[in-house]
Scaffold this motif. Structure first.
Motif, PDB file in Angstrom:
ATOM      1  N   SER A   4      58.463  76.078  65.075  1.00  0.00           N
ATOM      2  CA  SER A   4      59.288  76.556  63.954  1.00  0.00           C
ATOM      3  C   SER A   4      58.565  76.418  62.623  1.00  0.00           C
ATOM      4  O   SER A   4      59.003  76.966  61.612  1.00  0.00           O
ATOM      5  CB  SER A   4      60.614  75.790  63.901  1.00  0.00           C
ATOM      6  N   GLY A   5      57.479  75.652  62.613  1.00  0.00           N
ATOM      7  CA  GLY A   5      56.665  75.536  61.408  1.00  0.00           C
ATOM      8  C   GLY A   5      56.986  74.357  60.510  1.00  0.00           C
ATOM      9  O   GLY A   5      56.513  74.313  59.367  1.00  0.00           O
ATOM     10  N   VAL A   6      57.759  73.395  60.988  1.00  0.00           N
ATOM     11  CA  VAL A   6      58.089  72.252  60.128  1.00  0.00           C
ATOM     12  C   VAL A   6      56.799  71.538  59.715  1.00  0.00           C
ATOM     13  O   VAL A   6      55.837  71.468  60.475  1.00  0.00           O
ATOM     14  CB  VAL A   6      59.043  71.265  60.836  1.00  0.00           C
ATOM     15  N   VAL A  42      62.021  72.202  55.333  1.00  0.00           N
ATOM     16  CA  VAL A  42      62.721  71.745  56.535  1.00  0.00           C
ATOM     17  C   VAL A  42      61.897  70.652  57.214  1.00  0.00           C
ATOM     18  O   VAL A  42      60.754  70.881  57.633  1.00  0.00           O
ATOM     19  CB  VAL A  42      62.956  72.906  57.527  1.00  0.00           C
ATOM     20  N   LEU A  43      62.460  69.478  57.296  1.00  0.00           N
ATOM     21  CA  LEU A  43      61.831  68.342  57.969  1.00  0.00           C
ATOM     22  C   LEU A  43      62.361  68.259  59.394  1.00  0.00           C
ATOM     23  O   LEU A  43      63.575  68.204  59.612  1.00  0.00           O
ATOM     24  CB  LEU A  43      62.133  67.050  57.207  1.00  0.00           C
ATOM     25  N   GLY A  44      61.485  68.239  60.366  1.00  0.00           N
ATOM     26  CA  GLY A  44      61.899  68.164  61.758  1.00  0.00           C
ATOM     27  C   GLY A  44      62.144  66.728  62.199  1.00  0.00           C
ATOM     28  O   GLY A  44      61.586  65.782  61.646  1.00  0.00           O
ATOM     29  N   ALA A  45      62.982  66.582  63.225  1.00  0.00           N
ATOM     30  CA  ALA A  45      63.250  65.261  63.806  1.00  0.00           C
ATOM     31  C   ALA A  45      63.747  65.441  65.228  1.00  0.00           C
ATOM     32  O   ALA A  45      64.331  66.475  65.566  1.00  0.00           O
ATOM     33  CB  ALA A  45      64.276  64.495  62.973  1.00  0.00           C
ATOM     34  N   THR A  86      52.406  69.441  47.935  1.00  0.00           N
ATOM     35  CA  THR A  86      52.770  70.540  48.829  1.00  0.00           C
ATOM     36  C   THR A  86      53.887  70.093  49.767  1.00  0.00           C
ATOM     37  O   THR A  86      53.969  68.916  50.134  1.00  0.00           O
ATOM     38  CB  THR A  86      51.567  71.016  49.665  1.00  0.00           C
ATOM     39  N   THR A  87      54.733  71.023  50.150  1.00  0.00           N
ATOM     40  CA  THR A  87      55.744  70.750  51.183  1.00  0.00           C
ATOM     41  C   THR A  87      55.450  71.550  52.448  1.00  0.00           C
ATOM     42  O   THR A  87      56.271  71.557  53.370  1.00  0.00           O
ATOM     43  CB  THR A  87      57.148  71.128  50.673  1.00  0.00           C
ATOM     44  N   GLU A  88      54.304  72.211  52.478  1.00  0.00           N
ATOM     45  CA  GLU A  88      54.003  73.115  53.592  1.00  0.00           C
ATOM     46  C   GLU A  88      52.712  72.781  54.341  1.00  0.00           C
ATOM     47  O   GLU A  88      52.644  72.965  55.563  1.00  0.00           O
ATOM     48  CB  GLU A  88      53.918  74.556  53.066  1.00  0.00           C
TER      49      GLU A  88
END
Length: 422
Positions: free
Chosen positions: A129-131, A65-68, A366-368
């Motif tokens: 939220s951890g994005v 999940v990418l935040g914006a 990594t995506t995290e």
């Protein structure tokens, strides 16, 4: 449909005297009433994606999940719609190609409204939220407002404001993708002198912080190039100014050979351009990026023609005798096919930010891990739709390489050439 909506909105803004821009206050190229259906739809869809609802077909090994943040409601929502459209286009393309490291990419777009406190709260919500990263505001004051939270929580942040104070903060987690105002001032000086033959221009600027910086750098660059601009040829006007009669009379009654304008909102720009036309202005005109925007051109009508602009982006790159990067042409072609309208500069910024995030994740494997993704941003070296992005040693995390010189003709900001400054 979109252009008619913009025209109605901006005309209403001119009547009511709304103004804004890099300040993030009530930008007048957007609706002042209820949110447009497309913006609301975008907000709804991204919210669903953030909750794990599938965004497309295919087999993925989880989601990232990418935040914006974007203005999804309030008076800036139309440009916010353009911004989210560009992000969604990139997300769809990435997922169609297998996602990021096998994971489906989804967006969580939070509404930043028009108030800095809302932007801060939206950013904190995404952080909590951890994005792994956040695509931030295109209003400089909103970017500046969230910098402490970004640094405290060590979250990679794509800042789309143009104020050089953002990069001057040297926040290690902030990546500024636009050409900053300290670069555009000297670029405008070169264009004024060498292409428009302005040796003694008048300068008019909005007194917002970013355009004041632009003005100062333009005046300094002109002096360094042998053309000193007298103080009595420099005019400042507040962001909510709508009557330029006195300033125009002074300019046209002097011996200036051109006018260079640093605007911050389309309503301000339209009022000025139309009043210059009514006064019979026949000297060369050059404006900052907002003078190339679709809302300005749509409402200013004939008064927009003849303006030269130093602009972040023009959607009118297709079919031009211009060396256009393939990535830019593909983006604009696909955008018009998806949305039935030309893009805006916000669309290109949002689109490129998503891809910059993707490539950083792949370099970091990594995506995290926020720290590893942020570290991987230092190796960015890629052509995007809006610009070529790379880390340079002459500034802190300002990644862009060039800007566009445009001339508005027959109601379109036509690119003349790109101006590389690195």
């Amino acid at each position: 449909m979109m252009r008619k909506q913009m025209a109605m909105i901006l005309t209403a803004a001119l009547v009511t005297g709304m103004a804004g821009g890099c300040s993030g206050k009530d930008s007048s190229n957007t609706p002042s009433g209820a949110a447009s259906s497309q913006a609301q739809e975008a907000a709804g869809e991204t919210g669903k994606e953030a909750e794990g609802e599938p965004a497309g077909k295919g087999s993925f090994d989880g989601t990232v999940v990418l935040g914006a943040t974007a203005p999804l409601t309030g008076p800036n929502q139309l440009t916010g719609e353009y911004y989210v459209n560009g992000m969604k286009q990139a997300v769809d393309e990435i997922n169609a190609a297998g996602g990021i490291l096998g994971k489906e990419l989804v967006l969580d777009v939070q509404d930043e409204g028009t108030d800095q406190s809302i932007a801060i709260n939206a950013t904190i919500k995404l952080i909590e939220s951890g994005v792994p990263a956040i695509i931030g505001s295109y209003f400089s004051t909103n970017c500046m407002a969230v910098l402490p939270e970004i640094e405290k929580n060590k979250v990679p942040y794509f800042a789309n404001g143009s104020n050089p104070d953002i990069s001057a903060s040297e926040n290690p987690y902030v990546w500024q993708i636009r050409v900053t105002d300290d670069f555009t001032g000297p670029i405008m000086a070169d264009v004024a002198l060498n292409e428009l033959n302005m040796k003694n221009p008048a300068v008019l600027y909005t007194t917002a912080s970013s355009t004041t910086i632009q003005k100062d750098n333009f005046v300094k660059a002109m002096e360094e190039r042998g053309s000193v601009i007298p103080e009595n040829n420099i005019y400042g006007a507040p962001e909510n100014e709508s009557n330029f009669g006195s300033i125009i009379n002074q300019i046209l009654g002097s011996d200036v050979d051109g006018l260079v304008v640093m605007g911050v909102s389309e309503a301000w720009d339209v009022a000025l351009a139309q009043q210059l036309q009514s006064a019979g202005c026949d000297i060369p005109l050059m404006g900052s990026s907002s003078f190339a925007s679709a809302p300005f051109i749509e409402v200013a009508k004939d008064a927009a023609n003849g303006w030269f602009t130093v602009a972040d982006w023009s959607p009118n790159i297709l079919g031009q005798d211009l060396d256009v990067p393939e990535r830019a042409a593909e983006f604009e072609t696909n955008y018009e096919s998806l949305y039935g309208a030309k893009s805006a500069m916000q669309s290109a910024w949002g689109y490129d930010c998503v891809y910059l995030f993707k490539e950083a994740c792949e370099r970091a494997d990594t995506t995290e891990d926020r720290e590893k993704i942020n570290e991987a941003m230092n190796a960015t070296d890629v052509q995007g739709a809006n610009n070529y992005y790379k880390i340079y040693g002459d500034s802190y995390h300002v990644m862009s390489t060039y800007i566009m010189l445009c001339e508005t003709t027959d109601g379109e900001a036509v690119p003349v050439r790109t101006v590389s400054f690195r």
